[in-house]
Design a protein around this motif. Sequence first.
Motif, short mmCIF file in Angstrom:
data_model
loop_
_atom_site.label_atom_id
_atom_site.label_comp_id
_atom_site.label_asym_id
_atom_site.label_seq_id
_atom_site.Cartn_x
_atom_site.Cartn_y
_atom_site.Cartn_z
N ASP A 48 38.66 79.67 46.85
CA ASP A 48 39.99 80.20 47.13
C ASP A 48 39.91 81.36 48.12
N ARG A 49 41.04 81.62 48.75
CA ARG A 49 41.08 82.75 49.70
C ARG A 49 40.70 84.05 49.00
N ASP A 50 41.23 84.25 47.81
CA ASP A 50 40.80 85.34 46.94
C ASP A 50 40.02 84.67 45.81
N PRO A 51 38.70 84.56 45.96
CA PRO A 51 37.91 83.73 45.04
C PRO A 51 38.03 84.15 43.58
N ARG A 52 37.92 83.16 42.72
CA ARG A 52 37.89 83.43 41.28
C ARG A 52 36.45 83.32 40.77
N LEU A 53 36.14 84.13 39.79
CA LEU A 53 34.81 84.16 39.20
C LEU A 53 34.63 83.02 38.21
N LYS A 54 33.44 82.44 38.21
CA LYS A 54 33.06 81.50 37.16
C LYS A 54 31.68 81.89 36.66
N VAL A 55 31.56 82.11 35.35
CA VAL A 55 30.27 82.44 34.76
C VAL A 55 29.48 81.15 34.58
N LEU A 56 28.27 81.12 35.14
CA LEU A 56 27.41 79.94 35.03
C LEU A 56 26.44 80.05 33.87
N LEU A 57 25.89 81.24 33.66
CA LEU A 57 24.90 81.43 32.62
C LEU A 57 25.12 82.80 31.98
N PRO A 58 25.77 82.86 30.83
CA PRO A 58 26.03 84.15 30.19
C PRO A 58 24.77 84.73 29.56
N GLY A 59 24.88 85.99 29.16
CA GLY A 59 23.78 86.64 28.47
C GLY A 59 23.05 87.64 29.34
N PRO A 60 22.11 88.38 28.75
CA PRO A 60 21.37 89.43 29.47
C PRO A 60 20.61 88.88 30.67
N VAL A 61 20.46 89.73 31.69
CA VAL A 61 19.79 89.34 32.92
C VAL A 61 18.40 89.98 33.01
N GLY A 62 18.25 91.17 32.39
CA GLY A 62 16.96 91.83 32.43
C GLY A 62 16.94 93.14 33.19
N HIS A 63 18.10 93.59 33.63
CA HIS A 63 18.25 94.90 34.28
C HIS A 63 19.46 95.56 33.64
N PRO A 64 19.38 96.82 33.23
CA PRO A 64 20.49 97.44 32.48
C PRO A 64 21.84 97.38 33.19
N ALA A 65 21.86 97.60 34.50
CA ALA A 65 23.13 97.56 35.23
C ALA A 65 23.68 96.14 35.31
N LEU A 66 22.80 95.18 35.56
CA LEU A 66 23.24 93.78 35.61
C LEU A 66 23.68 93.29 34.24
N ASP A 67 22.98 93.71 33.20
CA ASP A 67 23.36 93.30 31.85
C ASP A 67 24.75 93.80 31.49
N ALA A 68 25.01 95.08 31.82
CA ALA A 68 26.32 95.67 31.50
C ALA A 68 27.42 95.02 32.34
N ALA A 69 27.15 94.81 33.63
CA ALA A 69 28.14 94.15 34.49
C ALA A 69 28.39 92.72 34.03
N MET A 70 27.33 92.02 33.65
CA MET A 70 27.46 90.64 33.22
C MET A 70 28.32 90.54 31.95
N ALA A 71 28.11 91.46 31.02
CA ALA A 71 28.90 91.45 29.79
C ALA A 71 30.39 91.60 30.10
N ARG A 72 30.71 92.47 31.05
CA ARG A 72 32.10 92.66 31.44
C ARG A 72 32.65 91.42 32.15
N LEU A 73 31.85 90.82 33.02
CA LEU A 73 32.30 89.64 33.76
C LEU A 73 32.52 88.46 32.83
N GLU A 74 31.76 88.37 31.78
CA GLU A 74 31.99 87.30 30.80
C GLU A 74 33.37 87.44 30.17
#
Length: 219
Positions: A48-74
């Motif tokens: 889309d022109r203003d793209p929408r997010l789709k979570v492909l693989l939920p859960g921790p990523v292994g970096h504290p900032a990515l883990d926290a951001a991922m939890a919010r994006l879920e």
Amino acid sequence: MLIAEELFLLLRRDDGKPENAMAYRGYGLAAALITDLVVAERIMLSDDRDPRLKVLLPGPVGHPALDAAMARLEQRDGKKLSSLVTDGKIAREKELAEALAADGVIRIEEKRALGLFPERYPVVDPEPERRTRERLRTVLIGGTPTPADASLLAILQGLDVAPKVLEEEKGDLGKKELKRRIEEISTDVAAGDAVAKAVAAMNAAVMTAVVFPVVASGS
């Protein structure tokens, strides 16, 4: 090093203070973390022109900032990118600072005077930022950009701080020439379609958030 960690360093001086009094630094960090998660194939953006997010693989990523951001994006799966870059719960500056401090890149100086003076993050090891700036200098004079290079430049341009932050790296490029070169780079990134699309979308999303903050904050 994460794209978001490199951006964190670029947006601060060596004494730990922000490059300027920019109110929208969080927008850039959110955009960078989203891009890091696209690169990691944990999320994707629609066409889309203003793209929408789709979570492909939920859960921790292994970096504290990515883990926290991922939890919010879920929690915000399916939302528009323009609303995600303004979400302060995605821009994990605290976790980014802690990770950089753990790696010996910066030092965290706690808040002073009952919180009236914010935390500062003086640089301990300048080499990581020096390498990032050297890469960006090479790209700006014609080198082939990596996804990280293109993302950093697109976000800096979207925040309207590229000429200031890249004062030395831009060489003789004027403001308009620098903007044109960054636009070229965003279409020349050597990456898969998903990453290239994310890079292109970030510039527009961050710029919209900065110029039209009230409109961009709606989802």
